[in-house]
Write an enzyme that holds these catalytic residues in place. Sequence first.
Site, short mmCIF file in Angstrom:
data_model
loop_
_atom_site.label_atom_id
_atom_site.label_comp_id
_atom_site.label_asym_id
_atom_site.label_seq_id
_atom_site.Cartn_x
_atom_site.Cartn_y
_atom_site.Cartn_z
CG LEU A 241 -80.44 -55.38 36.85
CD1 LEU A 241 -81.11 -54.10 37.33
CD2 LEU A 241 -81.43 -56.53 36.94
CE1 TYR A 242 -72.02 -58.67 37.56
CE2 TYR A 242 -70.97 -57.24 35.94
CZ TYR A 242 -70.88 -58.11 37.01
OH TYR A 242 -69.65 -58.42 37.56
CB ALA A 243 -73.27 -52.15 35.07
#
Length: 431
Positions: A241-243
């Site tokens: 999700l960070y990416a």
Amino acid sequence: MPSLEEELFPSTPGKFKIDRAHTMNRHFHRCFGSTSTMFLWALFLVALTASYLSFQSFVYTSSRYFTASWGGIQWEKQIRHSAQIHRSNGMSVLVTGAAGFVGSHVSLALKKRGDGVVGIDNFNNYYDPSLKRARKSLLNNQGIFIVEGDINDARLIAKLFDTVAFTHVMHLAAQAGVRYAMENPHSYVHSNIAGLVTLLEACKSANPQPSVVWASSSSVYGLNEKVPFSESDRTDQPASLYAATKKAGEEITHTYNHIYGLSITGLRFFTVYGPWGRPDMAYFSFTRNILQGKPITVYRGKDRADLARDFTFIDDIVKGCVGSLDTSGKSTGSGGKKRGPAPYRIFNLGNTSPVTVPTLVSLLERHLKVKAKRNFVDMPGNGDVPFTHANISLAHRELGYKPTTDLATGLKKFVKWYLSYYGYNHGKAVN
Ligand SMILES: O=C(O)[C@H]1O[C@H](OP(=O)(O)OP(=O)(O)OC[C@H]2O[C@@H](n3ccc(=O)[nH]c3=O)[C@H](O)[C@@H]2O)[C@H](O)[C@@H](O)[C@@H]1O
């Protein structure tokens, strides 16, 4: 039969169920009866709403008065002083995430060469806030003022732009960390998406508009297998999700460039490390555990393959950030309107020399003079990618970016800082 509550509050936000209007009408008539009673009820409701609104504004004003950590003549004076430029053709830069790892280094580098710098940071507790406070003191000692606040606070950001005509914004505030996104997904949306939009809204409305340089991430290359990673490669297979939020940031910044004429430069950082670094990152937590005699977990990929990262030393990243600010080109909009095309750029900032995680551990052992207790574990499906490797020819051509620190040299500097900061007590770091 649906309850009155269900009738009044439709289950799908933003969509009113028109076919129920008739039923609502029926309830309304049952409740309010004749026209005169209705008039009295309406009067009562108007009075109630008015007193509620004045109470709200009283609560808001007094809570701002008692709790605001920003605002006032003295505060504005400090901001203006910190933003003052001390060289010809210098810039005044708003650095978000200024008490963070990269933010503090970039702020110091800009101040040192005579640029004006104002920082903003929310000092959240994703990792030990005392490290952020220590970085803040370092910056304060060099005359850099850091506002304590969140980039989601639109009033605060607007006030900063009212106080100083920033020429540039170096946007480094973010929820970092790849694996933590599974624990606290909403913090990524809060900082990396909502916060970014709030900041861009302020930039687009500012007069003059600043040029924006911001931190994307090597993680946008996700599950790509072609190496080295080039800026033109696909970025539609994020593994975390960070990416995904960083990729979203690239799309969002593109729209602000397109619609409002903001000059935008996105920097894809590759696993940045060094003194004053982030305690959540592997090189940092490995150092702490090795010194404390605790085991470290070393992830392995498919078929027990070693994971590898294009670890990039902080001083090289700082040069890339400053080079990006220097070459950013102007925003073209004013009064929230685009006046012509503005630059939109994306660069890899890596070391272009990947190193495996076991090699990272061996280098730390050598510098710390302590053996690590390695625990090899299959890489959990938690957002990690097996390797990263940057093609940096574009950054070299456009920014003059040329990393000069290899991992062994950079880790030596990190370990020296770590021991001086946390101390060293018979193999146990103080902290
Ligand atoms: O380049 C990037 O874009 C990203 O780099 C880092 O993410 P990562 O490369 O995962 O950095 P670390 O968390 O320090 O991990 C480095 C390597 O060590 C491995 N690792 C990590 C932790 C651990 O306990 N054991 C372990 O083997 C990871 O799998 C990875 O291969 C940063 O944490 C991100 O914020 C940043 O955006």
